[in-house]
Design a protein around this motif. Structure first.
Motif, PDB file in Angstrom:
ATOM      1  N   VAL A   1      75.409  64.965   1.826  1.00  0.00           N
ATOM      2  CA  VAL A   1      74.376  65.101   2.787  1.00  0.00           C
ATOM      3  C   VAL A   1      73.192  65.201   1.794  1.00  0.00           C
ATOM      4  N   MET A   2      71.964  64.569   2.071  1.00  0.00           N
ATOM      5  CA  MET A   2      70.907  64.509   1.063  1.00  0.00           C
ATOM      6  C   MET A   2      69.711  65.152   2.146  1.00  0.00           C
ATOM      7  N   ILE A   3      69.009  66.003   1.665  1.00  0.00           N
ATOM      8  CA  ILE A   3      68.123  66.841   2.206  1.00  0.00           C
ATOM      9  C   ILE A   3      66.711  66.534   1.454  1.00  0.00           C
ATOM     10  N   LYS A   4      65.748  66.352   2.382  1.00  0.00           N
ATOM     11  CA  LYS A   4      64.246  66.436   1.567  1.00  0.00           C
ATOM     12  C   LYS A   4      63.326  67.024   2.455  1.00  0.00           C
ATOM     13  N   MET A   5      62.255  67.774   2.153  1.00  0.00           N
ATOM     14  CA  MET A   5      61.281  68.529   2.790  1.00  0.00           C
ATOM     15  C   MET A   5      60.252  67.287   3.091  1.00  0.00           C
ATOM     16  N   MET A   6      59.263  67.231   3.862  1.00  0.00           N
ATOM     17  CA  MET A   6      58.367  66.272   4.260  1.00  0.00           C
ATOM     18  C   MET A   6      56.816  66.540   3.930  1.00  0.00           C
ATOM     19  N   GLN A   7      56.919  68.080   3.326  1.00  0.00           N
ATOM     20  CA  GLN A   7      55.466  68.339   2.627  1.00  0.00           C
ATOM     21  C   GLN A   7      55.825  68.131   0.995  1.00  0.00           C
ATOM     22  N   THR A   8      54.754  68.051   0.334  1.00  0.00           N
ATOM     23  CA  THR A   8      54.779  67.887  -1.094  1.00  0.00           C
ATOM     24  C   THR A   8      55.668  69.179  -1.830  1.00  0.00           C
ATOM     25  N   GLY A   9      56.659  68.960  -2.702  1.00  0.00           N
ATOM     26  CA  GLY A   9      57.204  70.156  -3.133  1.00  0.00           C
ATOM     27  C   GLY A   9      58.546  69.693  -3.729  1.00  0.00           C
ATOM     28  N   ASP A  10      59.858  70.155  -3.356  1.00  0.00           N
ATOM     29  CA  ASP A  10      61.029  69.918  -3.828  1.00  0.00           C
ATOM     30  C   ASP A  10      61.441  68.338  -3.578  1.00  0.00           C
ATOM     31  N   GLY A  11      62.587  68.115  -4.230  1.00  0.00           N
ATOM     32  CA  GLY A  11      63.028  66.717  -4.283  1.00  0.00           C
ATOM     33  C   GLY A  11      64.052  66.423  -3.289  1.00  0.00           C
ATOM     34  N   TRP A  12      64.661  65.239  -3.468  1.00  0.00           N
ATOM     35  CA  TRP A  12      65.586  64.654  -2.649  1.00  0.00           C
ATOM     36  C   TRP A  12      67.222  65.393  -3.067  1.00  0.00           C
ATOM     37  N   GLY A  13      67.578  66.203  -2.301  1.00  0.00           N
ATOM     38  CA  GLY A  13      68.771  67.225  -3.089  1.00  0.00           C
ATOM     39  C   GLY A  13      69.892  66.510  -2.412  1.00  0.00           C
ATOM     40  N   ILE A  14      70.906  66.326  -3.199  1.00  0.00           N
ATOM     41  CA  ILE A  14      72.253  65.758  -2.886  1.00  0.00           C
ATOM     42  C   ILE A  14      73.332  66.748  -3.006  1.00  0.00           C
ATOM     43  N   LEU A  15      73.966  66.865  -2.114  1.00  0.00           N
ATOM     44  CA  LEU A  15      75.352  67.875  -1.789  1.00  0.00           C
ATOM     45  C   LEU A  15      76.402  66.919  -1.329  1.00  0.00           C
ATOM     46  N   ASP A  16      77.638  67.294  -2.012  1.00  0.00           N
ATOM     47  CA  ASP A  16      78.814  66.758  -1.450  1.00  0.00           C
ATOM     48  C   ASP A  16      79.747  67.401  -1.795  1.00  0.00           C
ATOM     49  N   SER A  17      81.183  67.052  -0.958  1.00  0.00           N
ATOM     50  CA  SER A  17      82.170  67.868  -1.044  1.00  0.00           C
ATOM     51  C   SER A  17      83.444  67.616  -2.049  1.00  0.00           C
TER      52      SER A  17
END
Length: 566
Positions: free
Chosen positions: A482-498
């Protein structure tokens, strides 16, 4: 009733936290005692035809049943009538939805009534029944007299309940096929009916073609269904491997397939991300955390093999004592073909079963279209200028065709005509004249993904402020990535995996836009579940009122119909 199926229930983790809410009977029964909280289901199929029943245990005539689309759901202040929300009012039998006014439709309902919902995601229609009779002469089987038509089917819908009378209790039992007695509330009169696949125990007979919402019926593309194929199920199309660098040539195995895109990052070192694909060939890489073009690295990935890939001595791929992770996708084994579906010729290798293609093309400087070879519209597209220091530009279905995001930046979504304000089709995606995706004579690569039932899911949410636990996202599978990104300026493209995190919560994160090493922190907590993932933090990276909307990209470990737990 199907003994091997997990049926949809209410979701005890997807609710407004500050109200009196009680769940019982395995989360099939819910009671609300104050305010106007919204109760949502724990499954939300994106395609297919579905039938569900709701027994009104307690009602002061203001119980309201409805649906809320994944990504736009709300948990408080009753079911809204805004975009992609639909209601059937108990006090007057009216319907309302998608920003329209209340409309006369059917009969009112109260305590003891069984309300049925037939949701047709294939044709974009919703029907409501009262005690077995579809209102307004509706006929889901023939598609006539629906309560709502033309509903948005880009994303699935949660079943929803709210009590509009804050001074009295409201309670509803959901039956998605698990119990036609509604936990003993109905002792006689049941048809004990199953759906057309033989699953479920319904009080009334489901309309022809409409199924129980359960794991056994969960849509899974036949091409990647483990019951239908030995070579194309999810683990044969996407994989994650970890390895320790040696500083000398080594084969990285264990993927179980020959990859065509390998994305490598040092887990405990500040090395760049490397993306290498079999269309351009080994020895060249792009880096997701920079805007640079192709980099020649002869000792990086040196070969793609049937069970993985080989790395040479280059530090960013195989530095001694550095621990690495690689995320890998299969396309077409390196075999490409010329595609002339668009106004700009492209070279494509596509895996239509898994919805992934690698597209290379030379820009023209004139707005046009580019063939992608998927046979269905891509929902996530990464484009990079291979010749120049241009940002990576991203199309994502949740943002639409008027916005783009930069992969190599923490910036939010930006309004621009990068995609020529045109949604991708089953054959092409559109580009403007911008240097980042279509400068004259310059070479580009585009990675294109389409959502595949049971394998991949691309969407988002706008509800960070409503639930401190964060959203639950129904994917139709247990995620591996799963990769998650906020659409406001701030944190980056966070990648999580199992693979880096083998149990919940998954909170060891890498950011696609930085060189930072692994960071493990409860602020990044996400639970991988049998049908999707649950954000369990209020940290800005995943769930904060100041930074929504958020987008995600997810790939499967196991399709929901075969998955159990997290």
């Amino acid at each position: 009733m199907a003994s091997n199926a997990n049926f949809m229930t209410w979701n005890a983790n997807k609710k407004y936290e500050n109200s009196g809410i009680t769940f019982k009977q395995g989360n099939t029964y819910v009671q609300t005692t104050s305010g106007y909280p919204v109760i949502l289901s724990n499954m939300a199929p994106r395609t297919g035809k579905w039938y569900v029943e709701f027994y009104q245990n307690q009602s002061a005539n203001y119980n309201t049943m409805g649906l809320e689309q994944v990504g736009s759901e709300k948990y408080s202040s009753h079911i809204q009538s805004g975009d992609n929300h639909y209601l059937y009012y108990g006090h007057n039998g009216n319907t309302r939805g998608n920003g329209t006014s209340s409309t006369s439709y059917g009969s009112s309902y109260s305590t003891g009534t069984i309300i049925g919902c037939a949701l047709d995601m294939d044709n974009g229609k919703i029907y409501w029944s009262k005690d077995g009779t579809f209102q307004n002469s509706g006929n889901p089987a023939t598609g006539t007299n629906a309560a709502h038509t033309g509903i948005n089917t880009n994303f699935g819908y949660y079943m929803a309940f709210t009590d509009y009378n804050s001074g009295a209790n409201g309670a509803v039992t959901i039956n998605s096929g698990q119990d036609s007695s509604f936990a003993g509330e109905k002792s006689t009169g049941s048809a004990n009916a199953s759906d057309g696949n033989g699953f479920g125990d319904f009080y009334y007979t489901p309309p022809s073609g409409f199924l129980a919402v359960c794991s056994a019926n969960m849509p899974t593309s036949e091409e990647i269904d483990p019951a239908e194929t030995d070579n194309e199920y999810p683990a044969k199309n996407f994989g994650v491997v970890t390895y320790s660098g040696t500083g000398s040539t080594q084969a990285i195995t264990g993927l179980g397939f020959k990859p065509d895109l390998v994305w490598i990052k040092g887990r405990d070192d500040t090395t760049d991300h490397r993306l290498v694909n079999s269309s351009i060939g080994v020895g060249k890489a792009l880096r997701s955390n920079t805007n640079g073009g192709d980099v020649s690295e002869a000792n990086g990935v040196t070969a793609f093999g049937n069970d993985g890939f080989t790395v040479g001595s280059e530090t960013g791929y195989n530095g001694s004592t550095i621990n690495f992770v690689a995320w890998a996708w299969k396309a077409n084994g390196g075999t490409t073909s010329t595609n002339t579906s668009g106004t700009i010729a492209s070279t494509v290798q596509a895996n239509t079963n898994a919805g992934f293609s690698i597209v290379t093309y030379t820009g023209t400087g004139t707005a046009g279209t580019i063939g992608h070879g998927l046979g269905k519209a891509p929902e996530w597209i990464l484009v990079k200028n291979r010749d120049q220091a241009d940002d990576w530009v991203i199309y994502h279905i949740f943002n639409g065709n008027t916005h783009y995001v930069k992969l190599n930046s923490g910036a939010g979504k930006l309004d621009n005509t990068f995609w020529n304000d045109t949604t991708p089709t089953s054959s092409v995606f559109s580009v403007s004249t911008h240097h980042s995706n279509n400068a004259s004579t310059e070479k580009y690569v585009a990675y294109c993904w389409a959502g595949i039932e049971g394998f991949s899911s691309f969407g988002g949410w706008t509800t960070a402020s409503d639930n401190v636990k964060g959203p639950f996202i129904h994917c139709g599978f247990k995620p591996k990535f799963v990769m998650i990104k906020m659409m406001q300026t701030g944190d980056g493209w966070g990648i999580l995996d199992s693979v880096r995190n083998t149990y919940n919560p998954r909170n060891t994160i890498l950011f696609a836009n930085t060189t930072a090493a692994n960071s493990t922190n409860e602020a990044y907590d996400v639970d991988f579940l049998s049908t999707g993932f649950q954000v369990t933090t209020s940290n800005a990276q995943h769930n904060h009122t100041s930074y929504d909307p958020y987008i995600y990209m997810a790939f499967a470990d196991v399709p929901a119909k075969y998955s159990q737990g997290g």
